[in-house]
Scaffold this active site. Structure first.
Site, mmCIF file in Angstrom:
data_model
loop_
_atom_site.group_PDB
_atom_site.id
_atom_site.type_symbol
_atom_site.label_atom_id
_atom_site.label_comp_id
_atom_site.label_asym_id
_atom_site.label_seq_id
_atom_site.Cartn_x
_atom_site.Cartn_y
_atom_site.Cartn_z
ATOM 1 N N PHE A 510 -21.843 -16.178 -38.495
ATOM 2 C CA PHE A 510 -20.626 -15.530 -38.003
ATOM 3 C C PHE A 510 -19.929 -14.672 -39.035
ATOM 4 O O PHE A 510 -18.784 -14.312 -38.878
ATOM 5 C CB PHE A 510 -19.660 -16.588 -37.487
ATOM 6 C CG PHE A 510 -20.202 -17.281 -36.278
ATOM 7 C CD1 PHE A 510 -20.444 -16.556 -35.126
ATOM 8 C CD2 PHE A 510 -20.482 -18.631 -36.291
ATOM 9 C CE1 PHE A 510 -20.954 -17.179 -34.001
ATOM 10 C CE2 PHE A 510 -20.987 -19.248 -35.166
ATOM 11 C CZ PHE A 510 -21.228 -18.529 -34.018
ATOM 12 N N GLY A 511 -20.588 -14.372 -40.114
ATOM 13 C CA GLY A 511 -19.939 -13.513 -41.089
ATOM 14 C C GLY A 511 -20.437 -13.788 -42.491
ATOM 15 O O GLY A 511 -21.418 -14.498 -42.688
ATOM 16 N N ASP A 624 -24.971 -27.732 -34.775
ATOM 17 C CA ASP A 624 -25.745 -26.736 -35.514
ATOM 18 C C ASP A 624 -26.077 -27.241 -36.908
ATOM 19 O O ASP A 624 -25.942 -26.542 -37.898
ATOM 20 C CB ASP A 624 -24.976 -25.411 -35.585
ATOM 21 C CG ASP A 624 -25.888 -24.260 -36.011
ATOM 22 O OD1 ASP A 624 -27.124 -24.407 -35.886
ATOM 23 O OD2 ASP A 624 -25.373 -23.234 -36.476
#
Ligand SMILES: *[C@@H]1O[C@H](CO)[C@@H](O)[C@H](O)[C@H]1NC(C)=O
Ligand SMILES: *[C@@H]1O[C@H](CO)[C@@H](O)[C@H](O)[C@H]1NC(C)=O
Ligand SMILES: *[C@@H]1O[C@H](CO)[C@@H](O)[C@H](O)[C@H]1NC(C)=O
Ligand SMILES: *[C@@H]1O[C@H](CO)[C@@H](O)[C@H](O)[C@H]1NC(C)=O
Ligand SMILES: *[C@@H]1O[C@H](CO)[C@@H](O)[C@H](O)[C@H]1NC(C)=O
Ligand SMILES: *[C@@H]1O[C@H](CO)[C@@H](O)[C@H](O)[C@H]1NC(C)=O
Length: 814
Positions: A510-511, A624
């Site tokens: 996500f980044g 995850d």
């Protein structure tokens, strides 16, 4: 790996060679040629020729007749195989058994010193090959017997130990390798010094010590319940010293052998699954390694660090000791003075120290034993010799205590000499402890007071931020959303040198992640969520709130957050050693991780996950978990990170369904990938994958093998079934002293990745299994057994890919 498969084939061939069996004896004019065999009268054992290795070396030996696979228990010509030649085993008229090759050279022979009128050689139903007089069945009069010359196996009824009269010393020697029965470097034999005890050596170096016999079993035995279908006996007198076990139920097929890695295995044939069950394997864990904690050290697997000094002693090399290297052991904190050191402290549930420097008496009482110890200034400890009858006999140790460990629930009592009065060095320590702890109490109290007052006036909290953005939070309990500091954006830009590339340390789904240094010098990891990230405000809140509430040494700590316009930033403690995958799958750095370190990492992840699932207030499924989400701190302690996908469960909820399957292939279990079902057992699956990756040093995703199409999980499982588990282990960590711990970890990993979520253990069961206190179940087939079954990335709707991991979002049509 190839070797193993061919090896398995060989063993299968071997059991087919049995052609014209039936007879169990040969006499002088007879012989056993190739293609012929002797079969014991009960049909349990067979003697004949078998072939090993690609060069077709031929050996004559004895094997279990009713067992497929690894079944050889004795080899005659272990060092001189027949190559390109036929062999013949003959009985000479001088009562010798000789193996000759086709040109008549003697390859192997017995050397009985007597001969008799009509000798015969007979394979008994115990698996013992004996040469005796045809008319004399008395075991004492055997001219020769194979039980006196063991290889790697001790069968029921076979004595292991010494006959002081004849000088025979019977001990086990490992095979050199799977397909080479010549003597390897491991031996397991009685050491007769002091009070005798069996010791496992590598060449002449002690690896593992079983401890002295305590009337029930050897003191170092961690078996809670001895196998009820066996009887154990230890005999020690002027003439003999031996250990023997006998079957009560003769229909069982059982063996005790020393494998090529120096692990002593107790196995029993399981007819249903057509394979061996290992019910005990020694050494069992790190504390079983000989003298791991040095002199006067006590090893306890439950403690951290494992080694502790006996009372009155301090580490000899404190720096090494703190690094976990304890072999230097402990030294006295104040000099020993016999008139002061006249008391004893009792250590319960321990394995008794090495008895080579001990003195013993079999009839003394415990009280007599204590007095005897007090009379000798060099006596440092005493214990009962035999614990069967409320305790009898006496063992005294002089000058040293070595190789002591805690055995929860099954060990013995050991009394170690200390100063009895309060006036010695210990007295001083006690005063300091008293002063120290009262000071500590005052400090804690003041902190609590300050903290309570601080909470009252500190307004700069996440709650405020989320309220202003109209967010409601995952958990309606607003009180819990406090306590996360918000940092100004300019502080973060300065700390990361304006998000400079040189500060970038990673890229998550996500980044980007940057390293930064705050003004006060604190190092931080800054996770800057990309603007087009799928992690919307929801995930951001989710992660911030989850993690702010979670406090555990195996979870990465969130220090604060920062929000400005489109920027969403999370600030974590900095992890100098990066993520587990970077270290583990890199040829150069994976060497940093030896097995004890890896085992600690496995345990750390398990503790973190257990906390998430059970001990935290929230019951959280991470969803995850993967090697790249396990970060390593300065000491290589693992910390679970990345809670962007985590979901909280209520107490009653056990399973949930999602339309949006997010996670990472290779770590997601089948029921989640295919049906979108997730539960705590999904994390258990991911954990199992990580365990197998840690042991093998290979990634599950993208694993390929020249011989088959199995995934890493399938690969591990096939080897497990074949009893060749250790073949999959990363070679750089494989040492015999770790073998059983590694084997255990693989089995735990396989239990966690089973196809059916209900079969997988919970994390609390995993913790118990890791501690080594239970017997492990036999795993069934893992989910995603075959690599090809794995969906490809191209199936996915939206893919966010980072450098080497792929996180996939499946938009399923339901
Ligand atoms: C039999 O053994 C002897 C001694 O090891 C060796 O010289 C001879 O070549 C062997 N015979 C055959 C046929 O291999
Ligand atoms: C044993 O056999 C050899 C030759 O086969 C013979 O010379 C010898 O006399 C025999 N010895 C006995 C004790 O029968
Ligand atoms: C018999 O051979 C073994 C080794 O195989 C040896 O240790 C032993 O001393 C020999 N005994 C005699 C009586 O020669
Ligand atoms: C002996 O072992 C066999 C196989 O495990 C079992 O079926 C049988 O019941 C046992 N017999 C006794 C008397 O325990
Ligand atoms: C041992 O302790 C006794 C009693 O405190 C003392 O008198 C003696 O000097 C000490 N001996 C040594 C060698 O320190
Ligand atoms: C063992 O101790 C008992 C009782 O003190 C004594 O009678 C006996 O002689 C001792 N045996 C040996 C071998 O020292």
């Amino acid at each position: 790996m190839k070797a193993t498969y061919s090896h398995v084939l060989l063993w299968l061939l071997l059991s087919v060679v049995t052609t014209c069996g039936g007879r169990d004896t040969i006499s002088v004019t007879q012989s056993v040629g190739e293609g012929e065999s002797l079969v014991s009268s009960g049909g349990d054992f067979e003697l004949g020729f078998f072939t090993l290795g690609s060069d077709g070396r031929k050996y004559i030996g004895i094997w279990f007749k009713k067992v497929q696979g690894r079944n050889v228990v004795w080899v005659a010509n272990r060092e001189r195989p027949l190559v390109n030649s036929f062999g013949d085993l003959q009985l000479t008229n001088t009562s010798l058994l000789v193996l000759v090759n086709s040109t008549g050279s003697v390859m192997w022979s017995t050397n009985s010193s007597r001969s008799v009128q009509s000798p015969i050689a007979q394979l008994l139903d115990s698996g013992n090959l004996v040469v005796r007089d045809e008319n004399d069945n008395n075991p004492d009069n055997y001219l020769w017997q194979s039980f006196d010359y063991p290889c790697d196996s001790q069968l029921p009824g076979m004595k292991l130990g010494r006959n002081f009269v004849t000088g025979v010393d019977r001990y086990l020697t490992s095979w050199k390798s799977y397909d080479d029965p010549s003597p390897g470097s491991y031996t397991y034999r009685f050491n007769p010094q002091g009070y005798p005890q069996p010791i496992l050596y590598r060449d002449s170096v002690e690896q593992y010590r079983d401890g002295p016999w305590n009337g029930f079993w050897f003191s170092g035995n961690s078996l809670l319940n001895p196998n009820p279908s066996e009887l154990y006996q230890f005999v020690f007198n002027q003439r003999e010293l031996y250990y023997v076990y006998e079957l009560i139920n003769f229909s069982l097929v059982t063996n005790r052998f020393l494998n090529t890695l120096g692990s002593l295995q107790r196995v029993e044939w399981n007819n249903r699954k057509q394979g061996w069950d290992t019910y005990l394997s020694k050494p069992t864990d790190s504390c079983d390694m000989y003298a791991l904690c040095g002199s006067y050290g006590i090893c306890n697997n439950v403690n951290f660090p494992r080694c502790q000094c006996v009372k009155g002693f301090v580490p000899k090399s404190p720096i090494d000791w703190n690094d976990g290297v304890c072999s230097d052991g402990c030294v006295l904190s104040t000099p020993f003075n016999c008139s002061i050191n006249n008391g004893f402290i009792k250590y319960s549930n321990v394995k008794l120290p090495d008895t080579r420097s001990s003195w013993y008496n079999t009839t003394m009482t415990l009280e007599e034993c204590k007095n005897k110890c007090l009379k000798k200034c060099s006596c440092v400890a005493y214990a009962n010799l035999d614990v069967t009858d409320g305790g009898t006999g006496c063992l005294l140790w002089f000058d040293n205590l070595i190789d002591v460990r805690v055995l929860s629930g099954v060990g013995q009592d050991l009394y170690v000499r200390v100063s009895s009065s309060g006036s010695g060095g210990d007295g001083k320590i006690r005063i300091w402890v008293a002063v120290g702890s009262s000071l500590l109490l005052i400090v804690i109290l003041s902190c609590v007071v300050i903290f309570i007052r601080w909470r009252k006036w500190r307004p700069n909290i996440v709650e405020k931020y989320f309220a202003s953005r109209g967010g409601s939070g995952i958990n309606k309990n607003k009180k819990e959303e406090k306590e996360l500091p918000i940092y100004p954006f300019n502080v973060i830009t300065r700390a990361t040198n304006y998000f400079s590339l040189s500060n970038k340390v990673g890229e998550g789904g996500f980044g980007c992640v940057y390293k930064g240094v705050l003004n006060d010098g604190q190092e931080i990891a800054v996770k800057r969520l990309s603007k087009n990230s799928k992690q919307g405000l929801d995930e951001f809140k989710n992660e911030a709130l989850f993690i702010a509430k979670l406090q555990h040494r195996n979870l990465v700590r969130l220090i604060g957050c920062c929000v400005k316009a489109e920027e969403q930033i999370l600030i974590y403690e900095y992890m100098p050693n990066n993520s587990l995958d970077r270290v583990l799958f890199d040829k150069t750095s994976s060497g940093l991780l030896d097995w004890p370190k890896r085992f600690e990492i496995i345990n750390g992840i398990a503790r973190g996950l257990l906390y998430l699932h059970q001990d935290s207030r929230l019951r959280i499924v991470h969803r995850d978990l993967k090697a790249s989400n396990v970060l390593l701190d300065k000491e290589m302690n693992p910390k679970i990170s990345d809670f962007g996908m985590a979901r909280s469960f209520t107490e009653s909820e056990d399973e949930a369904k999602t339309k949006r399957v997010v996670g990472t292939y290779g770590y997601m279990p089948p029921e989640y990938t295919i049906d979108g079902l997730f539960s705590v057992k999904s994390d258990v699956y991911s954990f199992g994958v990580i365990v197998l990756e840690i042991v093998c040093g290979k990634k599950n995703r993208g694993f390929n093998h020249p011989d088959h199409h199995h995934s890493l999980l399938g690969h591990a499982w096939m080897h497990f079934k074949d009893g060749a588990t250790l073949d999959i282990v990363d070679e750089s960590i494989l040492k015999m002293s770790y073998a059983s711990e590694i084997q255990r970890s693989i089995q735990i990993g396989l239990l966690c990745v089973q196809q059916n979520p209900e079969d997988r253990p919970s994390m609390s069961q995993v913790s118990v299994m890791l501690s080594g206190d239970t017997e492990l179940a036999i795993p069934t087939e893992p989910g995603f057994f075959v690599q090809r079954y794995m969906p490809q990335e191209s199936h996915s709707g939206a893919t966010q890919s980072s450098s080497n991991e792929v996180t996939v979002t499946l938009l399923s049509g339901r």
